[in-house]
Design a protein around this motif. Structure first.
Motif, PDB file in Angstrom:
ATOM      1  N   HIS A   1     -14.251 -59.213  -9.820  1.00  0.00           N
ATOM      2  CA  HIS A   1     -14.179 -58.533  -8.523  1.00  0.00           C
ATOM      3  C   HIS A   1     -12.744 -58.384  -8.017  1.00  0.00           C
ATOM      4  CE1 HIS A   1     -18.616 -58.833  -7.849  1.00  0.00           C
ATOM      5  NE2 HIS A   1     -18.435 -59.766  -8.766  1.00  0.00           N
TER       6      HIS A   1
ATOM      7  N   HIS B   1     -23.947 -68.903  -5.475  1.00  0.00           N
ATOM      8  CA  HIS B   1     -23.118 -68.252  -6.492  1.00  0.00           C
ATOM      9  C   HIS B   1     -21.633 -68.542  -6.299  1.00  0.00           C
ATOM     10  CE1 HIS B   1     -22.123 -65.240  -9.521  1.00  0.00           C
ATOM     11  NE2 HIS B   1     -21.151 -64.848  -8.712  1.00  0.00           N
TER      12      HIS B   1
ATOM     13  N   HIS C   1     -14.403 -64.360  -7.904  1.00  0.00           N
ATOM     14  CA  HIS C   1     -14.592 -64.241  -9.359  1.00  0.00           C
ATOM     15  C   HIS C   1     -13.785 -63.087  -9.952  1.00  0.00           C
ATOM     16  CE1 HIS C   1     -18.650 -66.593  -9.081  1.00  0.00           C
ATOM     17  NE2 HIS C   1     -17.582 -67.366  -8.983  1.00  0.00           N
TER      18      HIS C   1
ATOM     19  N   HIS D   1     -15.820 -62.075  -3.129  1.00  0.00           N
ATOM     20  CA  HIS D   1     -15.621 -63.465  -3.561  1.00  0.00           C
ATOM     21  C   HIS D   1     -14.557 -63.505  -4.649  1.00  0.00           C
ATOM     22  CE1 HIS D   1     -18.513 -61.955  -6.447  1.00  0.00           C
ATOM     23  NE2 HIS D   1     -18.511 -63.058  -7.163  1.00  0.00           N
TER      24      HIS D   1
ATOM     25  N   ASP E   1     -22.007 -60.800  -5.074  1.00  0.00           N
ATOM     26  CA  ASP E   1     -22.892 -61.562  -5.975  1.00  0.00           C
ATOM     27  C   ASP E   1     -23.637 -62.654  -5.217  1.00  0.00           C
ATOM     28  OD1 ASP E   1     -21.811 -60.012  -7.942  1.00  0.00           O
ATOM     29  OD2 ASP E   1     -20.741 -61.626  -8.971  1.00  0.00           O
TER      30      ASP E   1
HETATM   31 ZN   LIG Z   1     -19.488 -63.563  -9.097  1.00  0.00          ZN
END
Ligand SMILES: [Zn+2]
Length: 291
Positions: free
Chosen positions: A79, A171, A76, A74, A190
């Motif tokens: 990551h 999330h 964020h 994802h 996540d």
């Molecule tokens: Zn995350």
């Protein structure tokens, strides 16, 4: 399993699957390495070039085939900030790619980060962790993925297939999981966690329940969650899913009309005084009730 002096350890969990332990001091997540006969696919690029270099070093120390593919779970920051360290074909959901292209155009200086936090566009927690993990961001390059998908994609690593599948969830709506059928391992990213960018940490039954169904449909023995320090067994995930469902249903039933009934009802199910986790789940489902 070989121990290293790094603040991280690369653990082998199945014949082809490895995971690099997370580090909460700067919110570094779990990274994965899946090694076929010809190539290694990495799961997530890490919170900084340093974090990514650690993973590259560990794959070499463990004599894995050179990383040839990268899959992102994802968008964020923790990551993806390491993506430029790996100039290799990179897979991500279309939404992950769109967010990363936006990120690559942002000013990441301290001042700009502070302004975004003041404007409610960035979380203070992420700002603080970013500053700690990567104090000098003048050289930061966020390299957007090469290959994007909407449902999923399969990658052949030589005698080993890896499936990347979009699952969504609270999330991050772009959350994708990485499955190694031969090893019965599922990297969750996540996906299981709350929506942290909502005004209050939030779970919605509309997003979480289908996600739990989908995750349990993968025939896996172990699940690696982005910021868990230990793998989750199938039995543990089943128990956690049942608990989340029970709490979600109770909050939906009583949340509006009689919130005082929630705690006793949850206690009846758990058969014990409510733990911090239970309280957190209740608060998250309350925050996620439809307006
Ligand atoms: Zn995350």
């Amino acid at each position: 399993m070989k121990e290293t002096k790094s603040r991280h350890t690369l653990h082998q969990i199945a014949p082809h699957s490895y995971w690099l332990s997370p580090d909460g001091t700067t919110d570094r997540p779990v990274l994965g390495a899946i090694a076929g006969q010809q190539a290694t696919l990495l799961v997530d690029a890490g919170a900084s070039p340093n974090h990514a270099q650690t993973m590259r070093h560990e794959t070499a120390v463990h004599h894995l085939p050179a990383p040839a593919y990268l899959a992102l779970t994802h968008w964020h920051w923790d990551h993806i900030f390491g993506t430029a360290v790996f100039p290799i074909p990179t897979f991500a959901h279309t939404e992950t790619r769109r967010r990363m292209v936006d990120y690559s155009r942002l000013d990441w200086s301290d001042d700009a980060l502070d302004r975004r936090v003041a404007a409610g566009e960035e979380l203070a927690f992420c700002r603080d962790m970013i500053k700690l993990e990567l104090p000098d961001r003048r050289q930061l390059v966020i390299r957007a993925p090469d290959i994007s998908f909407t449902h999923g994609v399969e990658v052949d690593l030589g005698g080993l297939t890896v499936q990347i599948t979009h699952v969504g969830g609270d999330h991050a709506h772009d959350s994708s999981v990485i499955y190694v059928p031969e090893d019965k391992i599922l990297f969750l990213g996540d996906s299981l966690y709350f929506d942290i960018y909502a005004p209050e940490a939030r779970y919605t039954t509309a997003r979480l329940f289908p996600l739990l169904d989908q995750l349990l449909q993968f025939d896996a023995d172990y699940y690696l969650a982005g910021h868990h320090t230990e793998p989750i067994t199938r039995a543990e995930l089943e128990a956690e899913a049942a608990l989340l469902r029970n709490i979600g249903e109770i909050v939906e039933q009583h949340g509006r009309s009689s919130p005082q009934a929630i705690h006793p009802a949850v206690q009846t199910i758990t058969g014990q005084p409510l733990t911090e986790d239970h309280q957190e789940y209740i608060a998250a489902f309350l925050a996620g009730l439809p307006a």
